[in-house]
Motif scaffolding. Structure first.
Motif, PDB file in Angstrom:
ATOM      1  N   LEU A   9       0.815  -1.203   0.000  1.00 29.13           N
ATOM      2  CA  LEU A   9       0.000   0.000   0.000  1.00 29.13           C
ATOM      3  C   LEU A   9       0.853   1.260   0.000  1.00 29.13           C
ATOM      4  O   LEU A   9       0.551   2.241  -0.695  1.00 29.13           O
ATOM      5  CB  LEU A   9      -0.909  -0.008   1.232  1.00 29.13           C
ATOM      6  N   PHE A  10       1.932   1.257   0.765  1.00 29.83           N
ATOM      7  CA  PHE A  10       2.754   2.447   0.935  1.00 29.83           C
ATOM      8  C   PHE A  10       4.109   2.348   0.235  1.00 29.83           C
ATOM      9  O   PHE A  10       4.977   3.192   0.457  1.00 29.83           O
ATOM     10  CB  PHE A  10       2.945   2.744   2.423  1.00 29.83           C
ATOM     11  N   SER A  11       4.268   1.342  -0.610  1.00 25.86           N
ATOM     12  CA  SER A  11       5.539   1.180  -1.315  1.00 25.86           C
ATOM     13  C   SER A  11       5.755   2.293  -2.334  1.00 25.86           C
ATOM     14  O   SER A  11       4.828   2.719  -3.035  1.00 25.86           O
ATOM     15  CB  SER A  11       5.563  -0.164  -2.040  1.00 25.86           C
ATOM     16  N   LEU A  12       6.995   2.761  -2.418  1.00 26.44           N
ATOM     17  CA  LEU A  12       7.383   3.748  -3.420  1.00 26.44           C
ATOM     18  C   LEU A  12       8.336   3.139  -4.441  1.00 26.44           C
ATOM     19  O   LEU A  12       9.050   3.861  -5.132  1.00 26.44           O
ATOM     20  CB  LEU A  12       8.032   4.955  -2.737  1.00 26.44           C
ATOM     21  N   GLU A  13       8.298   1.847  -4.546  1.00 29.36           N
ATOM     22  CA  GLU A  13       9.190   1.146  -5.477  1.00 29.36           C
ATOM     23  C   GLU A  13       8.957   1.625  -6.901  1.00 29.36           C
ATOM     24  O   GLU A  13       7.823   1.763  -7.362  1.00 29.36           O
ATOM     25  CB  GLU A  13       8.950  -0.360  -5.391  1.00 29.36           C
ATOM     26  N   GLY A  14      10.049   1.924  -7.594  1.00 35.86           N
ATOM     27  CA  GLY A  14       9.973   2.396  -8.970  1.00 35.86           C
ATOM     28  C   GLY A  14       9.758   3.891  -9.101  1.00 35.86           C
ATOM     29  O   GLY A  14       9.728   4.417 -10.221  1.00 35.86           O
ATOM     30  N   LEU A  34      12.157   8.079   2.287  1.00 38.97           N
ATOM     31  CA  LEU A  34      11.655   7.827   0.935  1.00 38.97           C
ATOM     32  C   LEU A  34      12.443   6.706   0.257  1.00 38.97           C
ATOM     33  O   LEU A  34      11.870   5.862  -0.445  1.00 38.97           O
ATOM     34  CB  LEU A  34      11.725   9.109   0.109  1.00 38.97           C
ATOM     35  N   ALA A  35      13.750   6.685   0.483  1.00 37.26           N
ATOM     36  CA  ALA A  35      14.578   5.613  -0.073  1.00 37.26           C
ATOM     37  C   ALA A  35      14.253   4.274   0.582  1.00 37.26           C
ATOM     38  O   ALA A  35      14.164   3.236  -0.090  1.00 37.26           O
ATOM     39  CB  ALA A  35      16.058   5.945   0.099  1.00 37.26           C
TER      40      ALA A  35
END
Length: 261
Positions: A9-14, A34-35
Motif C-alpha cells: 500500500l505504501f511502497s514507493l518502489e519504482g 523515501l529511499a
C-alpha cells in the motif's frame, strides 16, 4: 512476518523522489525514509558536502540510487538546473518533498525589509518555484505525482517573534490548496505537512534553552516531536495509497495546534 498488504500500500518502489532542503533535519530524515520505502532519491540543497555524504549513506543503507544536486530555491535557474540533473540521473521525479525554508526570529517591530524579502523568497516563492517546475515536467511526460510542502503549525496559528515566518507558512498552506485545486486534473496531488515543535539542527539550541523548554512544556504533549514521528505522514501523502487525498494541511504536533491557551 512481513505484512504484504501494508507494505504494498505504501511502497514507493519504482518512483523517483526529490527532496528540496535535504542537507539536515527534517529534509535529511525525509530523504532516508523515501529511499527506505523504495524510491530513488535526489537530494537538493546549497550545502553540497552534506547532501553528498547523505547520498552515500542512503545508498549503503537502502540499496536505492541517491544523487546529490546543488539547489538554491531562491534562484529560478538553479531550480531548473536541478530538475535537468535529476531527470538525467534518475528520471522525472514524481514525488517532491518541498522542504527548504528558513526562520528569522525577531520581535515584530525589529524586522526590516531584507528579513521579509529573504524569508518570503525562500519559504514561499522557493516552494512555488520547485512545485511549479516539478508539475510542468510531470505534465510534459504524462505523469501524475505527489508534492508535499513543509508548512508549519505557525501557518495555522501564531507565536511571538515569528511574524514573517508565520506569514510565509500561512501563505504556503493557501498556495498548497490552490495548487491542489488546479493540478488535480493532471493527477498531481499537493498537500502540506504542518509540523509542531521538532528538535532539529536549526532549532536545537533554542529548544534546549530555558525559554524553549518552557514553550515545549506548555504544549499538550509536554515534549518536542522526533523526526521519525513526522515521517509516516510524509509516506502516507507521498504514496499511491493517498491517491484521492489532495489540498490537505495536516498538523503533526501532539495536539499543539488545537490548544487554545
Amino acid at each position: 512476518m512481513t505484512n504484504e498488504y501494508v507494505t504494498g500500500l505504501f511502497s514507493l518502489e519504482g518512483k523517483v523522489a526529490l527532496v528540496a532542503g535535504a542537507s539536515s533535519g527534517i529534509g535529511a530524515g525525509f530523504a532516508m525514509a523515501l529511499a527506505r520505502a523504495g524510491a530513488d532519491v535526489a537530494l537538493g540543497a546549497r550545502r553540497t558536502d552534506r547532501i553528498e555524504a547523505l547520498a552515500a549513506e542512503i545508498m549503503q543503507v537502502t540499496g536505492q540510487k541517491a544523487i546529490a544536486v546543488p539547489l538554491d530555491v531562491a534562484d529560478g535557474e538553479s531550480v531548473k538546473a536541478t530538475f535537468d540533473k535529476v531527470e538525467g540521473g534518475l528520471g522525472t521525479p514524481t514525488i517532491i518533498a518541498n522542504n527548504a525554508g528558513i526562520a528569522i526570529p525577531k520581535w515584530a517591530l525589529d524586522y526590516n525589509e531584507e528579513d521579509w524579502d529573504t524569508t518570503m523568497d525562500i519559504n514561499l516563492k522557493g516552494m512555488w518555484r520547485v512545485g511549479t517546475e516539478a508539475t510542468k515536467r510531470m505534465v510534459a511526460k504524462g505523469l501524475g505525482g505527489s508534492i508535499v510542502n513543509t508548512a508549519s503549525i505557525l501557518g495555522l496559528g501564531v507565536s511571538p517573534q515569528q511574524l514573517i515566518y508565520a506569514t510565509s507558512k500561512a501563505a504556503v498552506i493557501q498556495m498548497t490548496k490552490a495548487m491542489a485545486l488546479e493540478w488535480q486534473r493532471y493527477g498531481v496531488r499537493v498537500n502540506a505537512l504542518c509540523p509542531g515543535y521538532f528538535k532539529t539542527e536549526i532549532n536545537a539550541e533554542f529548544i534546549d534553552s530555558e525559554h524553549g523548554q518552557k514553550m515545549v512544556q506548555a504544549t499538550p504533549a509536554h515534549r518536542s516531536g522526533d523526526i521519525q514521528e513526522l515521517i509516516p505522514a510524509l509516506l502516507m501523502l507521498a504514496s499511491p495509497a493517498s491517491s484521492f487525498t489532495t489540498g490537505v494541511a495536516l498538523p503533526v504536533d501532539g495536539a499543539h495546534s488545537v490548544k487554545l491557551v
